[in-house]
Design a protein around this motif. Structure first.
Motif, mmCIF file in Angstrom:
data_model
loop_
_atom_site.group_PDB
_atom_site.id
_atom_site.type_symbol
_atom_site.label_atom_id
_atom_site.label_comp_id
_atom_site.label_asym_id
_atom_site.label_seq_id
_atom_site.Cartn_x
_atom_site.Cartn_y
_atom_site.Cartn_z
ATOM 1 N N UNK A 123 0.832 -1.167 -0.004
ATOM 2 C CA UNK A 123 -0.130 0.007 0.013
ATOM 3 C C UNK A 123 0.956 1.334 0.210
ATOM 4 N N UNK A 124 2.070 1.416 0.848
ATOM 5 C CA UNK A 124 2.814 2.430 0.849
ATOM 6 C C UNK A 124 3.656 2.665 -0.581
ATOM 7 N N UNK A 125 4.111 1.816 -1.216
ATOM 8 C CA UNK A 125 5.032 1.681 -2.088
ATOM 9 C C UNK A 125 4.592 1.521 -3.673
ATOM 10 N N UNK A 126 3.610 0.530 -3.560
ATOM 11 C CA UNK A 126 2.987 -0.053 -4.804
ATOM 12 C C UNK A 126 1.550 0.711 -5.495
ATOM 13 N N UNK A 127 1.329 0.076 -6.557
ATOM 14 C CA UNK A 127 0.113 0.589 -7.012
ATOM 15 C C UNK A 127 -1.012 -0.332 -6.406
ATOM 16 N N UNK A 128 -1.569 0.019 -5.450
ATOM 17 C CA UNK A 128 -2.262 -0.985 -4.395
ATOM 18 C C UNK A 128 -3.551 -1.206 -5.212
ATOM 19 N N UNK A 129 -4.223 -0.235 -5.973
ATOM 20 C CA UNK A 129 -5.476 -0.926 -6.878
ATOM 21 C C UNK A 129 -5.223 -1.849 -7.662
ATOM 22 N N UNK A 130 -4.011 -1.710 -8.339
ATOM 23 C CA UNK A 130 -3.678 -2.725 -9.299
ATOM 24 C C UNK A 130 -3.430 -4.112 -8.464
ATOM 25 N N UNK A 131 -2.909 -3.936 -7.389
ATOM 26 C CA UNK A 131 -2.770 -5.182 -6.747
ATOM 27 C C UNK A 131 -3.909 -6.015 -6.309
ATOM 28 N N UNK A 132 -4.958 -5.191 -5.761
ATOM 29 C CA UNK A 132 -6.503 -5.549 -5.409
ATOM 30 C C UNK A 132 -6.960 -6.292 -6.414
ATOM 31 N N UNK A 133 -7.109 -5.610 -7.779
ATOM 32 C CA UNK A 133 -7.572 -6.165 -8.947
ATOM 33 C C UNK A 133 -6.803 -7.216 -9.363
ATOM 34 N N UNK A 134 -5.525 -7.374 -9.276
ATOM 35 C CA UNK A 134 -4.727 -8.413 -9.838
ATOM 36 C C UNK A 134 -4.864 -9.738 -9.187
ATOM 37 N N UNK A 135 -5.000 -9.742 -7.716
ATOM 38 C CA UNK A 135 -5.015 -10.811 -7.019
ATOM 39 C C UNK A 135 -5.795 -12.050 -7.420
ATOM 40 N N UNK A 136 -7.113 -11.667 -7.675
ATOM 41 C CA UNK A 136 -8.221 -12.653 -7.803
ATOM 42 C C UNK A 136 -7.965 -13.418 -9.113
ATOM 43 N N UNK A 137 -6.940 -13.183 -10.015
ATOM 44 C CA UNK A 137 -6.567 -13.855 -11.243
ATOM 45 C C UNK A 137 -6.080 -15.096 -10.892
ATOM 46 N N UNK A 138 -5.752 -15.247 -9.650
ATOM 47 C CA UNK A 138 -5.077 -16.500 -9.285
ATOM 48 C C UNK A 138 -6.050 -17.739 -9.656
ATOM 49 N N UNK A 139 -7.363 -17.279 -9.335
ATOM 50 C CA UNK A 139 -8.545 -18.507 -9.505
ATOM 51 C C UNK A 139 -8.513 -18.543 -11.071
ATOM 52 N N UNK A 140 -8.066 -17.731 -11.816
ATOM 53 C CA UNK A 140 -8.306 -18.034 -13.306
ATOM 54 C C UNK A 140 -7.047 -18.629 -14.123
ATOM 55 N N UNK A 141 -6.337 -19.112 -13.249
ATOM 56 C CA UNK A 141 -4.700 -19.524 -13.686
ATOM 57 C C UNK A 141 -5.136 -20.792 -14.497
ATOM 58 N N UNK A 142 -4.472 -21.265 -15.604
ATOM 59 C CA UNK A 142 -4.807 -22.565 -15.998
ATOM 60 C C UNK A 142 -3.317 -23.348 -16.404
ATOM 61 N N UNK A 143 -3.748 -24.763 -16.662
ATOM 62 C CA UNK A 143 -2.491 -25.522 -17.144
ATOM 63 C C UNK A 143 -1.348 -24.882 -17.938
ATOM 64 N N UNK A 144 -0.039 -24.827 -17.382
ATOM 65 C CA UNK A 144 1.020 -24.112 -18.364
ATOM 66 C C UNK A 144 1.073 -22.837 -18.309
ATOM 67 N N UNK A 145 0.151 -22.119 -17.366
ATOM 68 C CA UNK A 145 0.643 -20.754 -17.290
ATOM 69 C C UNK A 145 1.972 -20.421 -16.540
ATOM 70 N N UNK A 146 2.500 -19.028 -17.139
ATOM 71 C CA UNK A 146 3.727 -18.686 -16.627
ATOM 72 C C UNK A 146 3.612 -17.418 -15.658
ATOM 73 N N UNK A 147 4.270 -17.607 -14.532
ATOM 74 C CA UNK A 147 4.185 -16.917 -13.194
ATOM 75 C C UNK A 147 5.325 -16.174 -13.115
ATOM 76 N N UNK A 148 5.405 -14.758 -13.245
ATOM 77 C CA UNK A 148 6.866 -14.251 -12.906
ATOM 78 C C UNK A 148 7.055 -13.721 -11.393
#
Length: 384
Positions: free
Chosen positions: A246-271
């Motif tokens: 929250x202090x350093x990052x784009x907190x809104x983007x983090x909040x929106x991006x986290x639920x994409x965990x449930x959309x991951x598929x076989x073979x997806x690449x994570x950085x």
């Protein structure tokens, strides 16, 4: 001059400085700072080109810059640097060194003013008073966000509140000391006149038996599940990593991006982006725990790429389905935002270590809801 020490090897011969040289220093009324001495951009040949690239990389990471000249030398190379500063929105000033030998000339000032309105300081490293003049000038150009004095928990607590901090001692814990996020959070709680209680996760039941209800509980993300189960639901709970997000990052983007965990598929690449360099162990949260937990949670076969420190990012950023950034305690807000901006711009979901672990343990809303009411940071880039 700013450090008062001999840090870099210097000489009258061009090309003496090669890799950027860093030195941590405390500057009064500025705070902790990292000074980076780079090579010039007037070197020739293959090695010279490598030096130039290294110097240009530094420009993208700093909060402000000093363009150092001497002997009234101002030309195309300096103009190129000015353009780099403008492109990367880096505030800067000019420092004309060795004025005890050769003071800055009016013709040099005129040449500079044709390309920039930045302040010009004429100084000498052998004059102690000039150091104060340079620091005063730096304070005028450093952006407010660079100071990073915005409180981690100041809007979540009141004076005399009890803040519970849970800090596990495992193989990842440094010998004989606490990690930086824990130290900074304790100091922030003290600055906000709170009563701090620090325990290991195994001592939470002992603390609760005292009959004290904390206004806020902050835990290391690695034990989120244990702590969430041990603490009553009515006690606000978050993690060191999420507070830093929250202090350093784009907190809104983090909040929106986290639920994409449930959309991951076989073979997806994570950085996975680690902002520091450290020795890894079997308990490593980024390289071991998160990959293992993500695959267990999703039931998918995932591929993980790790980039540590501020090393160059992969060129094929759109191939990643998710980017997971560490807390970023070792880098500045600008460095963290610049690092994530290309992914956000390309529509790649981004999240944070603490948020991932909260989501996996089913406490994402609990760990973030008290932080959403008034986000600390506005995005650095207009299109975010």
């Amino acid at each position: 001059m700013l450090t008062g020490q001999d840090i870099s090897i210097v000489s009258n011969f061009p090309g003496t400085t090669t890799d950027p040289v860093k030195k941590s220093v405390e500057i009064f009324n500025i705070g902790p700072a990292i000074l980076i001495d780079t090579a010039g951009i007037d070197d020739l040949g293959e090695i010279g080109n490598k030096k130039i690239r290294k110097s240009q990389e530094v420009i993208r990471k700093v909060d402000c810059a000093i363009l150092l000249i001497a002997g009234n030398q101002f030309g195309d190379y300096e103009v190129q640097l000015i353009e780099q500063f403008k492109k990367n929105e880096v505030p800067y000033l000019f420092a004309h060194n060795k004025n005890d030998i050769d003071k800055i000339a009016a013709i040099t000032v005129t040449a500079i003013k044709q390309h920039s309105n930045a302040e010009i300081i004429d100084f000498s490293t052998i004059n102690p008073a000039d150091k104060d003049r340079l620091i005063t000038a730096l304070k005028r150009i450093i952006p407010a966000t660079a100071f990073q004095r915005s409180s981690l928990i100041g809007d979540l607590v009141r004076p005399k509140d009890v803040v519970l901090l849970v800090t596990p001692i495992d193989s990842e814990a440094p010998e004989g000391r606490m990690i930086l996020p824990q130290n900074q959070t304790i100091r922030d709680a003290l600055d906000n006149q709170c009563v701090t209680v620090v325990v290991r996760e195994s001592e939470i039941p002992d603390f609760l038996q005292l009959g004290i209800k904390p206004a806020l509980a902050i835990t290391d993300s690695s034990v989120f599940g244990i702590v969430a189960e041990a603490l009553p639901e009515e006690i606000p709970l978050t993690s060191f990593s999420i507070l830093f997000a929250r202090m350093k990052g784009n907190f809104t983007a983090f909040l929106e991006g986290t639920p994409h965990i449930s959309r991951l598929k076989d073979g997806d690449h994570i950085l996975l982006l680690e902002s520091c360099t450290h020795q890894t162990s079997c308990d490593d949260i980024g390289r071991v725990k998160i990959p293992k937990l993500l695959q267990q949670f999703t039931g998918k076969r995932l591929h993980f790429t790790v980039v540590s420190g501020l090393s160059e990012l992969p060129s094929n950023i759109r191939n990643f389905s998710l980017v997971i950034q560490c807390g970023g305690c070792m880098i500045t807000r600008k460095q963290l935002l610049n690092r994530l901006h290309p992914f956000i711009q390309q529509g790649v979901p981004v999240t944070n270590y603490g948020m991932v672990l909260a989501y996996i343990h089913g406490i994402f809303r609990r760990a973030t809801k008290m932080l959403e009411k008034e986000p600390v940071n506005l995005p650095l880039f207009p299109d975010n």
